[in-house]
Design a protein around this motif. Structure first.
Motif, mmCIF file in Angstrom:
data_model
loop_
_atom_site.group_PDB
_atom_site.id
_atom_site.type_symbol
_atom_site.label_atom_id
_atom_site.label_comp_id
_atom_site.label_asym_id
_atom_site.label_seq_id
_atom_site.Cartn_x
_atom_site.Cartn_y
_atom_site.Cartn_z
ATOM 1 N N CYS A 6 -31.206 -15.992 -28.640
ATOM 2 C CA CYS A 6 -32.822 -16.239 -28.584
ATOM 3 C C CYS A 6 -33.137 -15.444 -27.609
ATOM 4 O O CYS A 6 -33.247 -15.441 -26.573
ATOM 5 N N HIS A 7 -34.596 -15.492 -28.351
ATOM 6 C CA HIS A 7 -35.624 -13.958 -27.736
ATOM 7 C C HIS A 7 -37.381 -14.963 -27.440
ATOM 8 O O HIS A 7 -38.104 -14.841 -27.929
ATOM 9 N N ILE A 8 -36.226 -15.727 -26.145
ATOM 10 C CA ILE A 8 -37.455 -16.343 -26.246
ATOM 11 C C ILE A 8 -38.583 -16.684 -24.334
ATOM 12 O O ILE A 8 -39.112 -17.257 -24.198
ATOM 13 N N LEU A 9 -37.532 -15.485 -23.628
ATOM 14 C CA LEU A 9 -38.009 -14.709 -23.169
ATOM 15 C C LEU A 9 -39.256 -13.751 -22.663
ATOM 16 O O LEU A 9 -39.261 -12.684 -23.492
ATOM 17 N N HIS A 10 -40.505 -14.439 -22.349
ATOM 18 C CA HIS A 10 -41.966 -13.495 -22.980
ATOM 19 C C HIS A 10 -41.780 -11.844 -22.353
ATOM 20 O O HIS A 10 -41.458 -12.182 -21.211
ATOM 21 N N GLY A 11 -42.600 -11.344 -23.252
ATOM 22 C CA GLY A 11 -42.780 -10.231 -22.795
ATOM 23 C C GLY A 11 -41.685 -9.142 -21.926
ATOM 24 O O GLY A 11 -41.999 -7.729 -21.750
ATOM 25 N N LEU A 12 -40.845 -9.115 -22.333
ATOM 26 C CA LEU A 12 -39.378 -8.436 -22.699
ATOM 27 C C LEU A 12 -38.629 -7.901 -24.161
ATOM 28 O O LEU A 12 -37.896 -6.589 -24.025
ATOM 29 N N ASP A 13 -39.038 -8.850 -24.449
ATOM 30 C CA ASP A 13 -39.158 -7.722 -26.440
ATOM 31 C C ASP A 13 -39.386 -8.400 -27.254
ATOM 32 O O ASP A 13 -40.092 -8.827 -27.446
ATOM 33 N N ASP A 14 -39.236 -8.198 -28.798
ATOM 34 C CA ASP A 14 -40.016 -8.678 -29.804
ATOM 35 C C ASP A 14 -39.860 -10.406 -30.127
ATOM 36 O O ASP A 14 -40.505 -10.162 -30.995
ATOM 37 N N GLY A 15 -39.633 -10.862 -29.296
ATOM 38 C CA GLY A 15 -39.791 -12.095 -28.868
ATOM 39 C C GLY A 15 -40.804 -12.786 -28.516
ATOM 40 O O GLY A 15 -42.135 -12.404 -29.027
ATOM 41 N N ALA A 16 -40.567 -13.895 -28.098
ATOM 42 C CA ALA A 16 -41.939 -14.736 -27.148
ATOM 43 C C ALA A 16 -42.774 -13.195 -26.251
ATOM 44 O O ALA A 16 -42.495 -12.845 -25.526
ATOM 45 N N GLU A 49 -35.737 -2.332 -22.732
ATOM 46 C CA GLU A 49 -33.969 -2.022 -21.964
ATOM 47 C C GLU A 49 -34.239 -3.041 -21.719
ATOM 48 O O GLU A 49 -35.834 -3.100 -20.052
ATOM 49 N N ASN A 50 -33.330 -4.059 -21.107
ATOM 50 C CA ASN A 50 -33.615 -4.996 -20.258
ATOM 51 C C ASN A 50 -31.982 -5.143 -19.201
ATOM 52 O O ASN A 50 -31.356 -5.256 -20.126
ATOM 53 N N VAL A 51 -32.221 -4.731 -17.665
ATOM 54 C CA VAL A 51 -30.893 -5.086 -17.182
ATOM 55 C C VAL A 51 -30.932 -6.758 -16.654
ATOM 56 O O VAL A 51 -31.948 -7.308 -16.588
ATOM 57 N N LYS A 52 -29.652 -6.630 -16.106
ATOM 58 C CA LYS A 52 -29.701 -8.013 -15.970
ATOM 59 C C LYS A 52 -30.398 -8.322 -14.850
ATOM 60 O O LYS A 52 -30.383 -9.613 -15.123
ATOM 61 N N ALA A 53 -30.902 -8.218 -13.005
ATOM 62 C CA ALA A 53 -31.629 -7.991 -12.469
ATOM 63 C C ALA A 53 -32.774 -9.126 -13.438
ATOM 64 O O ALA A 53 -33.080 -10.353 -12.728
ATOM 65 N N GLU A 54 -32.973 -7.806 -14.651
ATOM 66 C CA GLU A 54 -34.731 -8.344 -14.128
ATOM 67 C C GLU A 54 -35.004 -10.021 -15.184
ATOM 68 O O GLU A 54 -35.708 -10.487 -15.573
ATOM 69 N N ILE A 55 -33.776 -9.875 -16.358
ATOM 70 C CA ILE A 55 -33.073 -11.374 -16.719
ATOM 71 C C ILE A 55 -33.071 -11.980 -16.106
ATOM 72 O O ILE A 55 -33.448 -13.564 -16.486
ATOM 73 N N VAL A 56 -32.333 -12.178 -15.040
ATOM 74 C CA VAL A 56 -32.085 -13.370 -14.003
ATOM 75 C C VAL A 56 -33.457 -13.777 -14.105
ATOM 76 O O VAL A 56 -33.089 -15.334 -13.496
ATOM 77 N N THR A 57 -33.783 -12.674 -13.097
ATOM 78 C CA THR A 57 -35.579 -13.177 -12.709
ATOM 79 C C THR A 57 -35.830 -13.967 -13.566
ATOM 80 O O THR A 57 -36.922 -14.732 -13.667
ATOM 81 N N SER A 58 -36.280 -13.006 -14.972
ATOM 82 C CA SER A 58 -37.170 -13.946 -15.674
ATOM 83 C C SER A 58 -36.956 -15.682 -16.172
ATOM 84 O O SER A 58 -37.892 -16.480 -16.621
ATOM 85 N N VAL A 59 -34.831 -15.756 -16.553
ATOM 86 C CA VAL A 59 -34.991 -16.764 -16.334
ATOM 87 C C VAL A 59 -34.746 -17.698 -15.531
ATOM 88 O O VAL A 59 -35.576 -19.027 -16.109
ATOM 89 N N ALA A 60 -35.170 -17.277 -14.527
ATOM 90 C CA ALA A 60 -35.148 -19.134 -13.534
ATOM 91 C C ALA A 60 -36.883 -18.969 -13.650
ATOM 92 O O ALA A 60 -37.160 -20.349 -13.599
ATOM 93 N N ALA A 61 -37.738 -18.125 -13.083
ATOM 94 C CA ALA A 61 -39.400 -18.605 -13.859
ATOM 95 C C ALA A 61 -39.571 -19.005 -14.762
ATOM 96 O O ALA A 61 -40.270 -20.165 -14.929
ATOM 97 N N LEU A 76 -30.027 -20.381 -20.483
ATOM 98 C CA LEU A 76 -29.529 -19.547 -19.129
ATOM 99 C C LEU A 76 -29.440 -18.095 -19.698
ATOM 100 O O LEU A 76 -30.306 -17.472 -20.935
ATOM 101 N N PRO A 77 -29.233 -17.306 -18.869
ATOM 102 C CA PRO A 77 -29.427 -16.066 -18.812
ATOM 103 C C PRO A 77 -27.920 -15.587 -19.863
ATOM 104 O O PRO A 77 -26.882 -15.703 -20.438
#
Length: 256
Positions: A6-16, A49-61, A76-77
């Motif tokens: 799911c592309h639920i994290l906002h501002g990272l790609d063509d999802g939310a 390009e979305n590396v692990k550290a950025e995704i984990v931070t976005s998921v927590a937020a 979950l990441p």
């Protein structure tokens, strides 16, 4: 119900694109009976390009936002990784995420029209390093539609696959829906997920897909796909039946 893609994290790609859009997606997921979502932003697809550290931070937020909003969906990441030659090197650099961040399974996306020539070797190397490749939405790949034996070979040699709920419900057209059904019949797919990008044009369709599956295939198939998603989240191996080859039919050819 668990949604692994799911592309639920906002501002990272063509999802939310905004926080309210992410919250709206989570609300829709909760309505469908989804209790956990693996956020899988695109990585290395030529646009994002979305590396692990950025995704984990976005998921927590996002999880904090959902708790505040009273939405009972756990995010979950994860990552939707476009296949590339240096994948293992970047995994060693801790830039890549497995599904949920704790499993051995890693989502691999092919270009929509082809399967790179080095895929078999890379998948072998991935497995030799303790990872298990999961091909996302193979039912929408032109080469696999035209040459399903290529997918059979990859699955026989250890890969798993994940079909999209919207493909099964007919959102991408009757021909892709038919090929999705053939993948299920031939035991060439093991997971069903939404690949949702928003609440309008690319929404979840998970409840619709499972309802259709129960009606057409029986509850055993629904249990199979749902149980496999749970197994991955829990850090276990999914269940795979021996794959079969798909016999080519003229109506499958010339889809694109």
């Amino acid at each position: 119900m668990i949604d692994l893609h799911c592309h639920i994290l906002h501002g990272l790609d063509d999802g939310a694109d905004t926080s309210p859009a992410s919250i709206a997606m989570a609300k829709e997921a909760e309505k469908q009976g989804i209790s956990a979502i693996v956020a899988t932003p695109h990585h290395k697809n030529g646009a994002y390009e979305n590396v692990k550290a950025e995704i984990v931070t976005s998921v927590a937020a996002l999880n904090k936002e959902l708790t505040k909003a009273g939405i009972n969906v756990d995010v979950l990441p994860g990552q939707e990784i476009r296949i590339y030659g240096e994948l293992l090197e970047d995994y060693e650099k801790d830039e890549l995420l497995t599904i949920a961040g704790t499993s051995s399974y890693i989502f691999i996306e092919f270009p929509s029209g082809s399967v790179p020539h080095y895929t078999e070797q890379l998948f072998y190397d991935i497995q030799m390093n303790g990872l298990l490749p999961v091909i996302v939405h193979p039912e929408r790949n032109q080469e696999l539609i035209q040459h399903p034996d290529r997918l059979y070979s990859l699955v026989k040699n250890g890969a798993a696959t994940q079909i999209t709920a919207s493909s099964y419900t007919g959102h991408f057209g009757k021909k892709i829906q038919l090929f999705t059904e053939q993948l299920i019949d031939a035991q060439l797919t093991h997971l069903l997920a939404s690949d949702a990008h928003n609440t309008h044009t690319r929404t979840f369709k998970m409840a619709d897909a499972y309802a259709r599956m129960a009606e057409k295939m029986g509850d055993d198939y629904v249990y199979y796909f749902q149980e496999n998603a749970e197994l991955i989240i829990e850090g276990n191996h999914l269940y795979k039946e021996p794959p079969e080859k798909i016999r080519k039919k003229k109506k499958i050819l010339g889809i694109f």
